[in-house]
Design a protein around this motif. Structure first.
Motif, PDB file in Angstrom:
ATOM      1  N   GLU A 288     -11.059  -5.536  -0.267  1.00  0.00           N
ATOM      2  CA  GLU A 288     -11.671  -4.103   0.503  1.00  0.00           C
ATOM      3  C   GLU A 288     -11.814  -4.607   1.830  1.00  0.00           C
ATOM      4  OE1 GLU A 288     -13.746  -3.799  -2.516  1.00  0.00           O
ATOM      5  OE2 GLU A 288     -12.380  -3.483  -4.148  1.00  0.00           O
ATOM      6  N   THR A 289     -12.929  -5.912   1.888  1.00  0.00           N
ATOM      7  CA  THR A 289     -13.466  -5.227   3.358  1.00  0.00           C
ATOM      8  C   THR A 289     -11.975  -5.843   4.791  1.00  0.00           C
ATOM      9  OG1 THR A 289     -15.028  -7.452   2.613  1.00  0.00           O
ATOM     10  CG2 THR A 289     -14.684  -6.687   5.418  1.00  0.00           C
TER      11      THR A 289
ATOM     12  N   LYS B  89      -4.337   0.412  10.938  1.00  0.00           N
ATOM     13  CA  LYS B  89      -3.807  -0.929  11.552  1.00  0.00           C
ATOM     14  C   LYS B  89      -3.126  -2.133  10.120  1.00  0.00           C
ATOM     15  CE  LYS B  89      -8.112  -2.037  13.939  1.00  0.00           C
ATOM     16  NZ  LYS B  89      -8.366  -2.646  14.172  1.00  0.00           N
ATOM     17  N   VAL B  90      -3.866  -2.484   9.438  1.00  0.00           N
ATOM     18  CA  VAL B  90      -3.619  -3.573   8.129  1.00  0.00           C
ATOM     19  C   VAL B  90      -3.452  -3.425   7.416  1.00  0.00           C
ATOM     20  CG1 VAL B  90      -3.301  -6.005   7.766  1.00  0.00           C
ATOM     21  CG2 VAL B  90      -3.488  -4.990  10.357  1.00  0.00           C
ATOM     22  N   ARG B  91      -2.449  -2.903   6.477  1.00  0.00           N
ATOM     23  CA  ARG B  91      -2.516  -2.509   5.168  1.00  0.00           C
ATOM     24  C   ARG B  91      -3.333  -3.974   4.271  1.00  0.00           C
ATOM     25  NH1 ARG B  91       0.876  -1.109   2.152  1.00  0.00           N
ATOM     26  NH2 ARG B  91       3.034  -1.282   3.544  1.00  0.00           N
ATOM     27  N   ALA B  92      -4.021  -4.114   3.486  1.00  0.00           N
ATOM     28  CA  ALA B  92      -4.311  -4.771   2.954  1.00  0.00           C
ATOM     29  C   ALA B  92      -4.450  -4.412   0.561  1.00  0.00           C
ATOM     30  CB  ALA B  92      -6.023  -5.246   3.177  1.00  0.00           C
ATOM     31  N   ASN B  93      -4.292  -5.427   0.381  1.00  0.00           N
ATOM     32  CA  ASN B  93      -4.229  -5.093  -0.927  1.00  0.00           C
ATOM     33  C   ASN B  93      -3.709  -6.419  -1.503  1.00  0.00           C
ATOM     34  OD1 ASN B  93      -4.103  -1.824  -1.392  1.00  0.00           O
ATOM     35  ND2 ASN B  93      -2.222  -2.471  -0.317  1.00  0.00           N
ATOM     36  N   ALA B  94      -4.396  -6.091  -3.003  1.00  0.00           N
ATOM     37  CA  ALA B  94      -4.438  -7.520  -3.866  1.00  0.00           C
ATOM     38  C   ALA B  94      -4.273  -7.392  -5.218  1.00  0.00           C
ATOM     39  CB  ALA B  94      -5.900  -7.653  -4.035  1.00  0.00           C
TER      40      ALA B  94
ATOM     41  N   SER C 238      -4.713   0.653   0.443  1.00  0.00           N
ATOM     42  CA  SER C 238      -4.945  -0.287   0.923  1.00  0.00           C
ATOM     43  C   SER C 238      -5.848  -0.075   0.597  1.00  0.00           C
ATOM     44  CB  SER C 238      -4.687   0.158   2.271  1.00  0.00           C
ATOM     45  OG  SER C 238      -5.358  -1.320   3.267  1.00  0.00           O
ATOM     46  N   GLY C 239      -6.307  -1.535  -0.025  1.00  0.00           N
ATOM     47  CA  GLY C 239      -7.759  -1.478  -0.895  1.00  0.00           C
ATOM     48  C   GLY C 239      -7.485  -1.611  -1.901  1.00  0.00           C
TER      49      GLY C 239
END
Length: 234
Positions: free
Chosen positions: A165-166, A174-179, A224-225
């Motif tokens: 999430e951070t 800019k950058v997608r971040a997922n789990a 994202s997140g």
């Protein structure tokens, strides 16, 4: 309906590539046309894409800052950039209440589950910012609540979720971040550990890998997140 993905021209780094889930993620991206690089602290299993040399393998200890930087830099130099990072490296270790858990076990679980994700992401982010790429990390269903006997595992996987999430917040646009959050994954090691469990309710690594690939694709640009359940029927 059957979705097809085209990752031709994309460079993907998969950590924990020698494990059952990591090798499934490597295969899924390779099948979609990506240039895949795998890294792990142990050599790949026999008769896998990495073992046959179809996926380049970079041996490295991602709990070590310098080694993590070396691996990421080596992939970027060899393949001209980086578009996706899949943080799959992880472990489960437990069985004792907190007062009986030794410091070495606590440290090992956090190092493998959370520190590898942090260091790989740290060194990959400058390259992913250039390519407007994506990170997908493996958290766990168990990270959503406390439980008996595996506190370090649950806490470390909660850390993966929160760090995801951070990263998403810090890299918005800019950058997608997922789990992804598996429960019990259907692997030979888990079947050996739990021979009497209902294996039919467990999730196949290939199915989880498909979700990882989807989250890295342009099919879900607003996502994202997120922490995506991949429980199956478990």
């Amino acid at each position: 309906m059957h979705a097809e993905f085209d990752f031709d021209g994309d460079v993907v780094l998969v950590t924990g590539a020698s494990g059952a889930l990591g090798s499934a993620v490597c295969q899924t991206f390779a099948d979609a046309g990506a240039t895949v690089a795998g890294t792990d602290v142990v050599e790949p299993n026999e008769d896998t894409e990495l073992d046959r040399g179809e996926v380049p393998f970079y041996r490295g200890d991602l709990t070590d800052d310098e080694d993590a930087e070396r691996v990421v830099s080596g992939v970027v130099e060899a393949h001209g950039g980086l578009d996706c990072l899949c943080n799959v490296a992880g472990m489960w270790k437990g069985g004792d209440p907190i007062e009986d858990t030794d410091v070495e076990t606590f440290q090992q679980v956090f190092d493998v589950n959370l520190k590898t994700m942090y260091l790989a992401s740290k060194h990959a982010l400058p390259h992913l910012q250039e390519s407007e790429g994506a990170i997908v990390s493996v958290s766990a269903r168990a990270s959503l609540e406390g439980g008996e006997g595996d506190g370090p595992y649950r806490a470390s996987k909660a850390g993966v979720r929160l760090l995801t999430e951070t990263i998403a917040e810090e890299n918005e646009g800019k950058v997608r971040a997922n789990a992804v959050m598996p429960s019990v994954i259907d692997t030979p090691a888990n079947r050996e550990m739990m021979p009497d469990a209902d294996h039919d309710s467990w999730v196949d690594p290939a199915d989880i890998a498909r979700v990882v690939l989807t989250l890295c694709s342009d099919a879900v640009p607003p996502t994202s997140g997120a922490a995506v359940p991949v429980y199956g029927e478990a």
